[in-house]
Write a protein that holds these residues in place. Structure first.
Motif, PDB file in Angstrom:
ATOM      1  N   LEU A 443       1.446   1.851  -1.053  1.00 23.13           N
ATOM      2  CA  LEU A 443       0.439   0.931  -1.537  1.00 23.13           C
ATOM      3  C   LEU A 443       0.293  -0.369  -0.857  1.00 23.13           C
ATOM      4  O   LEU A 443      -0.469  -0.697  -0.407  1.00 23.13           O
ATOM      5  N   ILE A 444       1.772  -0.916  -0.253  1.00 17.01           N
ATOM      6  CA  ILE A 444       1.650  -1.914   0.382  1.00 17.01           C
ATOM      7  C   ILE A 444       0.870  -1.633   1.889  1.00 17.01           C
ATOM      8  O   ILE A 444       0.007  -2.566   2.186  1.00 17.01           O
ATOM      9  N   VAL A 445       1.215  -0.438   2.350  1.00 19.14           N
ATOM     10  CA  VAL A 445       0.777  -0.152   3.862  1.00 19.14           C
ATOM     11  C   VAL A 445      -0.957   0.102   3.500  1.00 19.14           C
ATOM     12  O   VAL A 445      -1.583  -0.085   4.475  1.00 19.14           O
ATOM     13  N   GLU A 446      -1.486   0.712   2.628  1.00 20.49           N
ATOM     14  CA  GLU A 446      -2.660   0.878   2.232  1.00 20.49           C
ATOM     15  C   GLU A 446      -3.491  -0.431   2.236  1.00 20.49           C
ATOM     16  O   GLU A 446      -4.554  -0.616   2.752  1.00 20.49           O
ATOM     17  N   ARG A 447      -2.836  -1.326   1.420  1.00 19.72           N
ATOM     18  CA  ARG A 447      -3.401  -2.834   1.371  1.00 19.72           C
ATOM     19  C   ARG A 447      -3.496  -3.504   2.603  1.00 19.72           C
ATOM     20  O   ARG A 447      -4.330  -3.848   3.038  1.00 19.72           O
TER      21      ARG A 447
END
Length: 1001
Positions: A443-447
Motif C-alpha cells: 500500500l505504501i509503494v502503491e501510494r
C-alpha cells in the motif's frame, strides 16, 4: 531556531510589548478599516457600479432635486451594507460596530484633510466613547485597555520620544487606564485635556519625515511596522467566510478594495501585500486543510518575483522591515519577505521529510506543497544560517540531494511506522505478521507510485527506483529467516508466501518503470534481486497437488457409489454425482490458483493429470455399468417354409429358452430408458464443463507471474527456460489436448454407445410387445403400422422430455435407426407367423413411407436426407419381396458359393442384400408356392404352421418375471424336431447349387 513541528514557524517580527492579543488586533484592525473608509469618502462597489456612479455625478446637474434625494438614499443603503459586511467579517458585534462607526464619523467630520493614523483613531474613539455605550463594565474595560495599549505601543515605545515626553505620555496613559480616576473622578474637560496632551505627541510624531523618504511615508511605517503587519494580517483574514473558512466571501473584491485603503496608514506596498497575503493564505491552509488555498498562496508569492523591480528607496524600506531568527545560538536578521519565504521553506521541509505521513489523508496537497516549495525554495543545509534558498530544479545538485533525502526519510519512516503497528493490527486481521506487513508495504509503494511519484518524477526521476529498492530491502531482511523454515504448505506459508511474492513482483515492476523514466541514469542492476519464493514453493506446491489427487479420487468414487441416476430437478436433468465431482475439481483448481504462488509447467501438468484421472475414473465406472446391446435383440426363430394347411389336432411346437447371465440381468434392470437419458445428460454436462474448466484454467494460467522469464526481463535469451516455450499458445494447446481432449473423446464414445443402446432398448425391449410382435403378425392388413406407431410416438415424447436439448437429434436418430432395424427384423426374422404375399407388399411399402415420415415430422424432426439414408437398406430388403421367387433362388445360388462358414445366423447389422442367409429368410417369409417348394425340396424346412413363436402361458414352463430376458437370449434353442433345418443350411445350400442350375422354377 524555534520551530513548531506540527504548526507554522514564526516570522520573527518584533514582539508587541503591551501584550496585545489576537482579538485586540482584530478589533483594532476593524476600527482602522472603518476609519479608512470614512476618511476616504469612498463608496466601494464593483467596477461597473463605479462607472455608473461617475456617470450619475457627471449628470447630477441635469437631475431634479427628487432624483438627487433618491440617489443619496441608494448611496446610504450601499454604505450601510458595506459597513455591515466589514463588521460581520471582522466579527464585531452590531452595537460595538454602530458605536465605532458613529465616533469615527465624528472624527472624520472634524478633519478636513490629512492622512488618518492609528493614534488619531484611538484618541478619537476615547473621546467619543463612554462606559454607557457597553453592555457591561468588563467589555468597556477590555476596550479601553486595548486603546491605551495601542497608544502605548505607538507612542511610548517610540525611539523618537524624549525622556520628558516619556514621563508625560506614561502619566496620561495611566490616567486613562485607571477606571476610578478616568470614569468617575475626572470631568469631561479634564479627560479632554489628557487626550490633548497625548494628541500633541502623536501629531509631532506624525509630522516627522519618513525614515526612508518614500512618498506618503510616515514615521509609523518603520517605527511600528511589526504592529502594522499584524493588523494587516487580521484584515486579510477577514476576507474568509466565517461560516466556511476554506472559502472567500462573495464580496471578496469589494473587501479587498476597502483593505487597500489602509495601505497608506500601515505602510503596505504591493510587494508587501503579495508577501503578507501569501503568508495569510498559507496559514489558513494549515488551519483548514483546503488545498486550493496553497495554490492561491503560490500565485501571490510568485507575483513577488515577477513584479517590477522597485527603486532603491523602496528596497531600503523593504529591507528595514527586519525579522529576527535564532539559528545555531545566534540571531539572524531577515527582511520581511525573506522571513516569510524562510518560514514557508522550513514548514515545507518538515512536511516533505515524511510526506507519507503528512499527506496520507489528502495526497493531492502533496503536489500543492511541492509547488509552494518550488516557489520559495528550500534550505540546502537544513538550517537558516544563510538566507539563500535552493531552487527546486532537476539540474540543481543541491535540490536533487534534498529530494533524495525526502524520499529516503519518508519511505523509511512509513515502513517503520507500519512495522511498529503490526501487533495492534493483528488483533483485527487474523493473519501472519509477515503477510500483513507485505500488504501494508505494498500500500505504501502503491501510494508512492500513484500519488507522489507523478509529482517527483519531473524533479527527481530516481524517486521510484529508490523507494522500490528501500521497501524491497526492508521486507527482504524480515522475510529471509522465514523462508529458511518453510518445508510444507502450512497455513503460515499460504499466508506469507503469496503476499511476499506479490510485493516482490510489484516492487520490481516499479523499479524498472523508474529506470525507464530516468533515462540518463544507468544502474548496476537492471532489476531487484527477487526473493527466493519460487525455489521454496516449487516442491511444496507439487506435494500439495499430489495430495489432492487421492482426495479427489476418493470423493469421486463415493459420489458415484451413491448415484441413483435420477435428475436433480426438472430444470437440471443430470446426475447429482457429476455436480459433486466438478465441484471438487473446481474447488481444487480455485485452491491451486488461489495459492497465488509462483507456478511452473510441472505444477500445471500435475493439476491437469488429477483432473484427467478423476473424470476418467468417473467415465470408466459409468461405462462399466453398460452391457452390449446384443442382449436386447430377440434371437432368430427357426427357419420354416410357408404352409397354411395344418391338422387342428396337431400340437404346435414351442420354443425353449435358457437363462441370461445374472450379472447381465442385473445391469439390464438398472439400464432403464429414463436412467439412460440421465446418463446421457450427465455425459453432455461433462463435455460442456470440460470446456468451461479449460477456459478458466487457461485464463488463470495467463495471469500467473512465473519466477522465470518475467515480462520485465526483456533481454533474456530465447533459450533461457522451458517456461518461455510453454507460454506460447501452441505448446499450451498441446498440453491441454493430451489430457482434457482424452476426456472429451471418452465422453463422446460413451454418448454414442448410450444413444445406440437407447434406440435398441426402446424398440427391441420397451416396445417389443407393442411394435415388434404385433406388426404384420398373422395378417398384414389387420396389423398395419398405424396401430403400433402411437406407441413409438409416446416413447419419443417421454425421452425428449428427459434428455438435454443438445442431445435430442442424436437420440431420435438412434431410435429411428433402431426402428428401421426392427422393421428389418420383422421382415427377415419375424418367425413362422409372418408371411407376405404380393398384395401385402404394397401396404408394407406404404407403412414404410409412413415410418420415415414419422421421424421427419414435417420438418420438425430429423432431416429427410438423413432418414432416407438410414432407411436405404431396409428399403432394399423390402424390395426383395417384390422380386420373383425364381430370381431370388438364382440369387441364392450365386450367394451360396460365398456363404459364411458359421452355422449361426449373421450377427445384427452385418446383413447385406447378396447374403445367402438374407435371401433364404426372404424366401421363408414369402407367401409363395415356388418358394415353399424350393425350401422343402432343398432344405427340408418344416411348415410354418407347425410352430408357435409365442411362448405358452403355462407357468410351469417359464416364470413371467424372467420371460422378457429369456426371450432375447442369443443362446435360444429349438426342439429337437425343428433344429436340423438351420444347422444343415451350409451343406444343403452347397449341395443344392448344382441342382438349381439345371432346374427351371
Amino acid at each position: 531556531m524555534p520551530m513548531v513541528v506540527s504548526g507554522i514557524p514564526p516570522l520573527g517580527l518584533p514582539s508587541l510589548k503591551t501584550g496585545l492579543l489576537d482579538d485586540d488586533l482584530r478589533e483594532s484592525a476593524y476600527e482602522l478599516l472603518v476609519a479608512s473608509m470614512l476618511f476616504s469618502w469612498v463608496e466601494v462597489n464593483p467596477v461597473e457600479d463605479w462607472k455608473k456612479e461617475k456617470s450619475s455625478k457627471f449628470l447630477s446637474g441635469f437631475k431634479s432635486k427628487k432624483d438627487k434625494l433618491h440617489l443619496q438614499s441608494q448611496s446610504s443603503e450601499k454604505h450601510s451594507k458595506h459597513f455591515d459586511t466589514v463588521r460581520v467579517q471582522m466579527q464585531i458585534s452590531e452595537a460595538m460596530g454602530e458605536c465605532t462607526k458613529r465616533n469615527l464619523i465624528q472624527l472624520a467630520a472634524r478633519r478636513s484633510c490629512g492622512q488618518v493614523d492609528l493614534p488619531q483613531i484611538s484618541l478619537g474613539l476615547l473621546l467619543g466613547t463612554f462606559k454607557s455605550d457597553f453592555l457591561n463594565e468588563k467589555s468597556y474595560m477590555q476596550w479601553k485597555n486595548r486603546q491605551v495599549n495601542i497608544l502605548e505601543e505607538l507612542l511610548y515605545f517610540s525611539t523618537n520620544v524624549a525622556n520628558s515626553e516619556h514621563l508625560n505620555i506614561r502619566g496620561c496613559l495611566e490616567k486613562i487606564r485607571d477606571t476610578k480616576e478616568w470614569d468617575l473622578q475626572m470631568s469631561a474637560s479634564e479627560r479632554v485635556e489628557v487626550l490633548s496632551s497625548v494628541r500633541k505627541l502623536a501629531l509631532r510624531l506624525s509630522s516627522l519625515p519618513g525614515k526612508i523618504g518614500l512618498q506618503s511615508e510616515t514615521h509609523y511605517w518603520t517605527a511600528c511596522y511589526h504592529l502594522n503587519i499584524k493588523l494587516y494580517e487580521k484584515l486579510l483574514f477577514g476576507m474568509f467566510d466565517i461560516l466556511d473558512e476554506c472559502q472567500f466571501i462573495e464580496e471578496f473584491d469589494t473587501m479587498q478594495s476597502f483593505i487597500n485603503l489602509t495601505w497608506p496608514t500601515l505602510g503596505i506596498t504591493p510587494k508587501m501585500h503579495h508577501a503578507i497575503f501569501g503568508w495569510v493564505l498559507f496559514q489558513q491552509f494549515v488551519a483548514t486543510g483546503e488545498g486550493m488555498l496553497v495554490e492561491h498562496a503560490v500565485i501571490q508569492l510568485q507575483k513577488i518575483s515577477t513584479a517590477e523591480e522597485y527603486d532603491e528607496k523602496e528596497g531600503q524600506y523593504m529591507n528595514s522591515l527586519v525579522c529576527s531568527r535564532q539559528c545555531n545560538d545566534r540571531e539572524v536578521k531577515l527582511s520581511l519577505v525573506q522571513a516569510i519565504f524562510l518560514s514557508l521553506s522550513i514548514w515545507c521541509d518538515n512536511k516533505l521529510q515524511d510526506y507519507h505521513l503528512h499527506f496520507n489523508q489528502q495526497p493531492s496537497n502533496f503536489k500543492r506543497v511541492m509547488a509552494l516549495a518550488s516557489a520559495v525554495g528550500l534550505l540546502s543545509s537544513g538550517n537558516c544560517s544563510g538566507t539563500k534558498l535552493t531552487t527546486l530544479n532537476a539540474s540543481n545538485d543541491k535540490a536533487t540531494r534534498k529530494l533524495k533525502r525526502y524520499v529516503k526519510k519518508s519511505i523509511e519512516a512509513a515502513c517503520m511506522r507500519v512495522a511498529n503497528t503490526i501487533d495492534l493490527e493483528l488483533k483485527v486481521e487474523k493473519t501472519h505478521p509477515l503477510a500483513l506487513l507485505a500488504n501494508e508495504l505494498k500500500l505504501i509503494v502503491e501510494r508512492e507510485f500513484r500519488e507522489y511519484w507523478p509529482v517527483l518524477c519531473h524533479l527527481f526521476p530516481e524517486a521510484l527506483t529508490i523507494s522500490s529498492m528501500l521497501v524491497h530491502q526492508f521486507y527482504g531482511e524480515r522475510l529471509k529467516p522465514f523462508l529458511k523454515g518453510v518445508s510444507s504448505l502450512s497455513e503460515d506459508a499460504k499466508l506469507v508466501l503469496p503476499a511476499a511474492d506479490v510485493l516482490d513482483h510489484y516492487l520490481n515492476q516499479l523499479y524498472t518503470s523508474g529506470l525507464k523514466e530516468n533515462k540518463s541514469h544507468h544502474p548496476i542492476r537492471k532489476e531487484l534481486d527477487h526473493y527466493q519464493i519460487g525455489e521454496v514453493c516449487k516442491p511444496i506446491i507439487l506435494d500439495w497437488v499430489i495430495a489432492q489427487h487421492a482426495h479427489i479420487l476418493e470423493w469421486t468414487g463415493r459420489a458415484f457409489d451413491l448415484e441413483d441416476w435420477e435428475p436433480l430437478s426438472l430444470q437440471q436433468r443430470k446426475a447429482a454425482s457429476v455436480i459433486e465431482v466438478f465441484r471438487i475439481i473446481e474447488e481444487t483448481v480455485d485452491q491451486f490458483f488461489g495459492l497465488n504462488l509462483p507456478l511452473d509447467v510441472t505444477h500445471l501438468q500435475a493439476l491437469l493429470s488429477i483432473i484427467f484421472h478423476s473424470l476418467d475414473a468417473y467415465l470408466q465406472r459409468l461405462l462399466s455399468q453398460l452391457v452390449e446391446k446384443s442382449h436386447l435383440y430377440p434371437s432368430a426363430p427357426p427357419l420354416t417354409r410357408y404352409k397354411d394347411a395344418v391338422l387342428p389336432m396337431v400340437k404346435k411346437k414351442l420354443l425353449e429358452f435358457t437363462f441370461l447371465d445374472e450379472s447381465v440381468s442385473m445391469k439390464l434392470k438398472g439400464l432403464t430408458t429414463p436412467k439412460l437419458c440421465i446418463r446421457l445428460n450427465t455425459l453432455q454436462y461433462i463435455q460442456k464443463q470440460i470446456s468451461i474448466l479449460e477456459d478458466g484454467i487457461r485464463k488463470s494460467w495467463a495471469l500467473i507471474r512465473s519466477p522465470i522469464g518475467q515480462s520485465w526481463a526483456k533481454e533474456e535469451p530465447p533459450e533461457a527456460s522451458e517456461r518461455d516455450f510453454l507460454s506460447c499458445s501452441e505448446a499450451m494447446d498441446e498440453l491441454f489436448s493430451t489430457t482434457l481432449n482424452c476426456i472429451r473423446d471418452t465422453a463422446k464414445i460413451a454418448i454414442n454407445m448410450i444413444c445406440d443402446f437407447i434406440g435398441a432398448r426402446v424398440v427391441f425391449w420397451d416396445l417389443r410387445d407393442s411394435f415388434l410382435f404385433p406388426l404384420y403378425r398373422g395378417n398384414v392388413e389387420n396389423a398395419r403400422l398405424d396401430c403400433v406407431l402411437p406407441h413409438v410416438d409416446t416413447a419419443l415424447d417421454q425421452i425428449c422430455g428427459l434428455i438435454d436439448d443438445s442431445l435430442r437429434d442424436l437420440v431420435v436418430l438412434s431410435i429411428c435407426r433402431a426402428s428401421l432395424e426392427g422393421y428389418i427384423w420383422i421382415l427377415l426374422d419375424g418367425g413362422p407367423s409372418r408371411a407376405f404375399s404380393d398384395s401385402d407388399i404394397m401396404m408394407m411399402e406404404e407403412d414404410f413411407n409412413v415410418l420415415k415420415d414419422f421421424f421427419v415430422a414435417s420438418g420438425e424432426g430429423l432431416p429427410r436426407s438423413v432418414v432416407d439414408q438410414e432407411a436405404k437398406f431396409a428399403e432394399e430388403i423390402l424390395s426383395l419381396f417384390s422380386v420373383q421367387s425364381e430370381t431370388l433362388i438364382r440369387m441364392l445360388m450365386n450367394a451360396s458359393e460365398h456363404i459364411s462358414l458359421e452355422l449361426d445366423p449373421p450377427k445384427h447389422g452385418r446383413r447385406n442384400l447378396e447374403d445367402a442367409n438374407t435371401l433364404v429368410r426372404v424366401l421363408c417369409h414369402k407367401k409363395d408356392k415356388v418358394a415353399s417348394k424350393f425350401l422343402k425340396r432343398q432344405y427340408q424346412l418344416p411348415k410354418s404352421s407347425e410352430y408357435d413363436d409365442i411362448p405358452s402361458d403355462n407357468p410351469t414352463l417359464i416364470s413371467p418375471m424372467v420371460f422378457d430376458l429369456l426371450k432375447r437370449s442369443s443362446s435360444l434353442q429349438w426342439t429337437n424336431n425343428g433344429s436340423a433345418s438351420f444347422r444343415s443350411i451350409k451343406s444343403r445350400l452347397q449341395k443344392a447349387t448344382s441342382d438349381i442350375r439345371n432346374v427351371a422354377w
